[in-house]
Design an enzyme around this catalytic site. Structure first.
Site, PDB file in Angstrom:
ATOM      1  CG  ASN A 153      36.756  -7.860  -3.578  1.00  0.00           C
ATOM      2  OD1 ASN A 153      36.263  -6.660  -3.520  1.00  0.00           O
ATOM      3  ND2 ASN A 153      37.351  -8.224  -2.722  1.00  0.00           N
ATOM      4  CB  THR A 159      35.147  -0.330  -2.503  1.00  0.00           C
ATOM      5  OG1 THR A 159      34.710   1.124  -2.597  1.00  0.00           O
ATOM      6  CG2 THR A 159      33.670  -1.040  -2.257  1.00  0.00           C
ATOM      7  N   GLY A 183      40.968  -4.273  -2.963  1.00  0.00           N
ATOM      8  CA  GLY A 183      40.079  -5.097  -2.219  1.00  0.00           C
ATOM      9  C   GLY A 183      39.265  -4.218  -1.448  1.00  0.00           C
ATOM     10  CG  ASP A 193      27.436   1.733 -10.239  1.00  0.00           C
ATOM     11  OD1 ASP A 193      27.282   2.447  -9.071  1.00  0.00           O
ATOM     12  OD2 ASP A 193      27.515   2.702 -11.396  1.00  0.00           O
TER      13      ASP A 193
END
Length: 298
Positions: free
Chosen positions: A264, A208, A213, A240
């Site tokens: 995302n 991440t 992205g 999270d």
């Protein structure tokens, strides 16, 4: 697959104090505000998945105190099953004391009852792990308990997503039993020191990168799923949210790229509101957002 997700992890009460300046040693200053906010990476990820429509079981421990009662009630209100969230007498509910000042923060975490999530506790819930589509893990409970959970999941062919945060050295057995790792760029560097880029562990990473992205490897090729440009208000809990959404999407049987796109979108929505759990979106919000972005939903 259905959408049964089990989360084994931490649950804390965040004690947030904001002040104009940090007091010096021995000094007292007046604060501006104070709030108690449900937190803990395990609880956050469970709530994220539940708000998106997953059937979530949470395995954890709280103290026999007011914070434990409030957190248990809160998890129930968010749609998370708490039948395996049990109170213990020997330790208080986990807390994170957060001091906000001058656009920065200082945090003291007391794990408390989270340390009572022992390997024996995990083993006692083997049937829950076996009946799940996905097991979602983090590193805010004892490492040996995380390793035992992944071992049992592997035994029963339950997919394991391991969010390696807070980052620490992991035993090889745990790394072998995880199907996906979800480190950020900092965690990636610390997690696989000395391993070649093409190692089997690295190839299972979904990295991440915030607004940029995510990057993952598929068929030995690196693929990138871009993020969504938004104006962030509060990035707390975005990671999270991503993990909970990723787990939910994978239970629907979509491709990894599509699952990352969905996660995302959920994370992008979460940073536009204040609070970790408070900003986590509902399923219809993510679906609408993806439609406006020209993507598909799960």
């Amino acid at each position: 697959m259905s959408n049964k997700i089990t989360v084994i992890g931490s649950i804390n009460m965040d004690l947030v104090t904001s002040t104009g300046r940090v007091p010096e040693q021995g000094e007292t200053v007046l604060g501006d505000d104070f709030a108690t906010i449900p937190g803990g990476k395990g609880a956050n990820q469970a709530v994220a998945a539940a708000k998106l429509g997953a059937e979530v079981e949470f395995i954890g421990r709280v103290g026999r105190d007011v914070f434990g009662e409030r957190l248990t009630e809160h998890m129930t209100s968010q749609g998370v099953s708490v039948r395996y969230l049990e109170p213990v007498t020997e330790k208080p509910t986990g807390t994170a004391s957060i001091l906000l000042s001058e656009q920065d923060n200082r945090i003291i975490v007391v794990p408390g009852a989270n340390l009572a999530v022992t390997p024996e506790v995990v083993e006692a819930h083997e049937n829950v792990i076996a009946g799940s589509d996905i097991l979602l893990l983090q590193l805010e409970i004892p490492l040996e308990s995380v390793a035992k959970a992944a071992e049992l999941a592997k035994k029963h062919h339950t997919t394991v997503i391991l969010n390696p945060a807070p980052v620490q050295e992991l035993p090889v057995s745990l790394m072998d039993n995880a199907d996906y790792f979800t480190p950020n760029e900092h965690e990636l560097e610390n997690l696989f020191q000395g391993e070649p880029e093409q190692s089997s562990h690295r190839s299972r990473c979904i990295i991440t990168m915030g607004a940029a992205g995510v990057v993952f490897t598929e068929n030995r090729k690196e693929k990138k799923v871009p993020g969504y440009p938004v104006n962030p208000v509060d990035t707390t809990g975005a990671g999270d949210t991503f993990n909970g959404a990723l787990a939910l999407a994978l239970t629907k049987g979509v491709s990894l790229a599509e699952a990352c796109r969905y996660a995302n979108a959920a994370a992008a929505l979460s940073v536009q509101k204040m609070g970790a759990q408070g900003g986590m979106p509902q399923q219809h919000e993510v679906d609408t957002f993806l439609e406006t972005q020209g993507g598909t939903n799960t």
